[in-house]
Design a protein around this motif. Structure first.
Motif, short mmCIF file in Angstrom:
data_model
loop_
_atom_site.label_atom_id
_atom_site.label_comp_id
_atom_site.label_asym_id
_atom_site.label_seq_id
_atom_site.Cartn_x
_atom_site.Cartn_y
_atom_site.Cartn_z
N GLY A 35 9.99 3.52 -4.53
CA GLY A 35 8.85 3.19 -3.69
C GLY A 35 8.16 1.91 -4.11
N TRP A 36 7.18 1.56 -3.30
CA TRP A 36 6.35 0.38 -3.54
C TRP A 36 4.89 0.79 -3.56
CZ3 TRP A 36 8.45 -4.25 -4.77
CH2 TRP A 36 9.80 -4.43 -4.46
N TYR A 37 4.18 0.24 -4.52
CA TYR A 37 2.73 0.38 -4.62
C TYR A 37 2.15 -1.03 -4.68
CZ TYR A 37 3.41 5.32 -5.74
OH TYR A 37 3.76 6.65 -5.69
N VAL A 48 2.24 2.22 -1.02
CA VAL A 48 2.59 1.48 0.19
C VAL A 48 3.65 2.27 0.96
CG1 VAL A 48 3.58 -0.63 1.13
CG2 VAL A 48 2.07 -0.74 -0.88
N ALA A 49 4.77 2.57 0.30
CA ALA A 49 5.85 3.30 0.96
C ALA A 49 6.79 3.87 -0.09
CB ALA A 49 6.62 2.39 1.91
N THR A 50 7.43 5.00 0.26
CA THR A 50 8.44 5.58 -0.61
C THR A 50 9.65 5.99 0.22
OG1 THR A 50 7.56 7.82 -0.42
CG2 THR A 50 6.75 6.47 -2.26
N ILE A 51 10.79 6.13 -0.46
CA ILE A 51 12.01 6.57 0.20
C ILE A 51 12.81 7.40 -0.80
CG2 ILE A 51 13.22 4.41 -0.41
CD1 ILE A 51 14.72 4.72 2.31
N SER A 56 14.56 9.85 3.42
CA SER A 56 13.25 10.22 3.96
C SER A 56 12.20 9.22 3.49
CB SER A 56 12.87 11.63 3.51
OG SER A 56 13.77 12.58 4.02
N THR A 57 11.36 8.79 4.41
CA THR A 57 10.37 7.76 4.10
C THR A 57 8.94 8.26 4.30
OG1 THR A 57 10.48 6.90 6.36
CG2 THR A 57 11.94 5.90 4.73
#
Length: 121
Positions: A35-37, A48-51, A56-57
């Motif tokens: 992911g991104w933070y 911000v976002a994870t996968i 799955s996001t």
């Protein structure tokens, strides 16, 4: 030892696009989640976002419809495509991953060193 190395940050005008990459290396058995933070000056670090490894996001409401997270499992790499960037997206962006190593039974959490994204108005 595991390393997360980010790239792709920079300066862009509002409305522009950037693509961040993060490659994981080391004695990796599997990466459960990437992911991104981000952290703006004077603010707390935020998701911000994870996968997941299955694709799955999850996105922060503030970036839905503008950012897209993806990953290449064969390359242990996660990407963040950022479009329609706004000045409020300015922050240091950090890669994060839950990784199972050859020497452990359970995943440990790792952080990259961060990459600066600056959006000018």
């Amino acid at each position: 030892q595991v390393q997360l190395v980010e790239s792709g940050g920079g300066l862009v005008q509002a409305g522009g696009s950037l693509r961040l990459s993060c490659a994981a290396s080391g004695s990796i058995v599997s990466i459960i989640r990437m992911g991104w933070y981000r952290q703006a000056p004077g603010k707390q670090r935020e998701l911000v976002a994870t996968i997941t490894s299955g694709g799955s996001t999850n996105y922060a409401d503030s970036v839905k419809g503008r950012f897209t997270i993806s990953r290449d499992n064969a390359k242990n790499t996660v990407y963040l495509q950022m479009t329609s960037l706004k000045p409020e997206d300015t922050a240091v962006y950090y890669c994060n991953a839950d990784i199972v190593r050859h020497t452990t039974l359970f995943p440990n959490n790792y952080w990259g060193q961060g990459t600066q994204v600056t959006v000018s108005s």
